[in-house]
Every structure is written in structure tokens, then in C-alpha cells.
Design an enzyme around this catalytic site. Sequence first.
Site, PDB file in Angstrom:
ATOM      1  N   HIS A  54       0.903  -1.337   0.055  1.00  0.00           N
ATOM      2  CA  HIS A  54       0.084   0.152   0.088  1.00  0.00           C
ATOM      3  C   HIS A  54       0.953   1.240   0.073  1.00  0.00           C
ATOM      4  CE1 HIS A  54      -3.949  -2.243   1.555  1.00  0.00           C
ATOM      5  NE2 HIS A  54      -3.595  -2.200   0.193  1.00  0.00           N
ATOM      6  N   GLU A 140      -6.133  -8.145   3.762  1.00  0.00           N
ATOM      7  CA  GLU A 140      -5.242  -9.144   4.329  1.00  0.00           C
ATOM      8  C   GLU A 140      -6.583  -9.925   4.931  1.00  0.00           C
ATOM      9  OE1 GLU A 140      -2.100  -8.281   7.342  1.00  0.00           O
ATOM     10  OE2 GLU A 140      -2.884 -10.107   8.453  1.00  0.00           O
TER      11      GLU A 140
END
Length: 332
Positions: A54, A140
Site C-alpha cells: 500500500h 489481508e
Amino acid sequence: MAPENAAKFGKPPLQVLLCSPRGFCAGVVRAIDCVERALKLYGPPVYVRHEIVHNRYVVEGLKAKGAIFVEDLDEIPDTDAPVIFSAHGVAKAVPEAAARRNLFTLDATCPLVTKVHREAEIHHRRGREIVLIGHAGHPEVVGTIGQLPNGAVCLVQTLADAQKFTPRDPDKLAYVTQTTLSLDDTAEIVALLKERFPAIVGPHKEDICYATTNRQEAVKRVAPRVDAMIVVGAPNSSNSQRLKEVAERAGCPHAALVQRAEDIDWRAFGAIRRLGITAGASAPEVLVEEIFDAFAQRYAVTVETVTAADEDVFFPLPRALRENAAAGELSS
Ligand code: SF4
């Protein structure tokens, strides 16, 4: 410029406390290396499902080298080009769909995320319902829930969720966690679950990873000593968001999550004398330097590094990249 010269030119003094460790962790280094190695071995394009890590700067850099980022496998044409799964991990359905299409996949999932996937599978095989402590919608969490059939995992995000949670059987219960959570928030949730369900089974060692732990620990040491804290990182980076929260809770009056120097709201930093700087696990050091330089242009800066832990963790690349790279090196 030396502080005395800066003062001569009217710059106010600023002590910068640099948190250590900060920035890239071993899982992020491995994931970026996967894409770069694949580009080198197979040539562009290389498809990457979801942002590999990210961070916009990292993603844009890889795009410029020939990586194509997609959110869904459906966006990828039938191709021999490699398809890489991001560091956050994917639900089982994703590699299965890729296999049905004969796509050549490489898995850049961080080994510490894979470890949580395996824990969840073992609990499931032993007949336990699984509580996943984490944030809804984070890739995740989507990936970990997707390791098991629907209904096998129950997501708990807050203490209130843990209070409300009703298990099917309190004697057959386990918990796992997202790797990038706040240590303190998670400890509270785990304590409540253990109080309510004494038979709940957890990991031998925390699922929260070493990198998250060490970066939060360094911020806790620095935050009470500074007037403001910069966290270099992206808004969709879980561990960066947690660093900002940890700084605020540890007594820092103003903490800001900043991607680039151009994002700094200078009005919020006017009269400060001490500034903490850290970076999320997906933020490259070059961005820390850029932000440091932006402060050095406005203040007469002195630097102290505050070290909470030394890190020497290294994760090898996926086997296919290691073997093909070795073959390429031998034949070249
Ligand atoms: S933050 Fe932790 S779990 Fe996530 S990629 Fe880095 S080492 Fe792996």
C-alpha cells in the site's frame, strides 16, 4: 546548513527524533523484489493483483517498469505473463480461479500472513470456530477469511464486537489476528475474549508481526517527547494508520499521516520545537528523506535517532523466481 547558519537566516530550531525501525519490512521488500525480478526475468507486462504494497510511490514506480495492477483476475486477458498476488494475501478462491485459466502465478504474500492462514486452517480442521481480530474490508482480512468455507471465521473489530460475540460452542473456539493491528487494542480484545471464553485457543506467539510491533514500540518512545509526529505512509496502509493512533495515544499532541512532502499542512507545524518522524512498513526511505528535507528547508534541524529494536529479518523470494533467476545467471 549548520543550525547556527540557519538561525542567521531566520530559521527556527527543530529537533527531529527519527524512529527506528521505520519503513520497509521484510515482507514488503520481498513483495517488491518479486515484481522487479519477474519483470527482469519475463519482461513486461507483469500483472499484479491489488497494490503490491500500500504505497502509491512504489506502485507508480513499478507501473513505469511495466507492471499492470488489477483488482480482479477478470481484468487480466488470457496470457503467459506472470500474475503476482500482493503481500496482503488472497482468498483460496483466487489461485483456484487462476489455475482454471492456466495463468502463471507468483505468490508475494508475506510469509507472516501465510502463517496466519495456516493457523486458521489447523483450528478449522480441529473443529474450532475462529474469531479473526481485524478490520473489515482490508485485503489481508478478506484473504484470511477466504482460506476457509463461509461461516468458519467470525470477524471481531472492536471490544464491543468481542462483548457481543456468541460462539456456536465456547469450548471449541480459537482466535487469530490481522498482522498489522494496534498491539494495545488487540491485547484488550484478546483479554476480553479470554475472560468470556476461557477455553479459547490462540497463537503461541502474537500474530501481530515483528515489524508492526517494533515500529509501534519506537513511536511509543518518541511520542511523549515531541510536539508533533509525521507518519510517512498511505491512508489505506493499516500499519501506518495504527502508528498515527499509537502516537496520539502515547501523548503526541498532533500526529499526521503524510504520503509526500507536498501533502504536509505547514499550518499545523508552525511553532513546534520537536518533531517525531516514522514510516509505515510499506513506505520507502526516499519518502522519509523527502519529508525530512522539506522540514530542513524551513527549520534549523538537529537529529536524534531513537531505536526500539534491531531488525535483520529476511524472507527469500518464491521458489520459481529463485530457480529461474539462478538459471538465468548461469546461462548469462
Ligand atoms: S507488515 Fe508484517 S505481515 Fe505485513 S508484510 Fe510486513 S512483515 Fe509481513
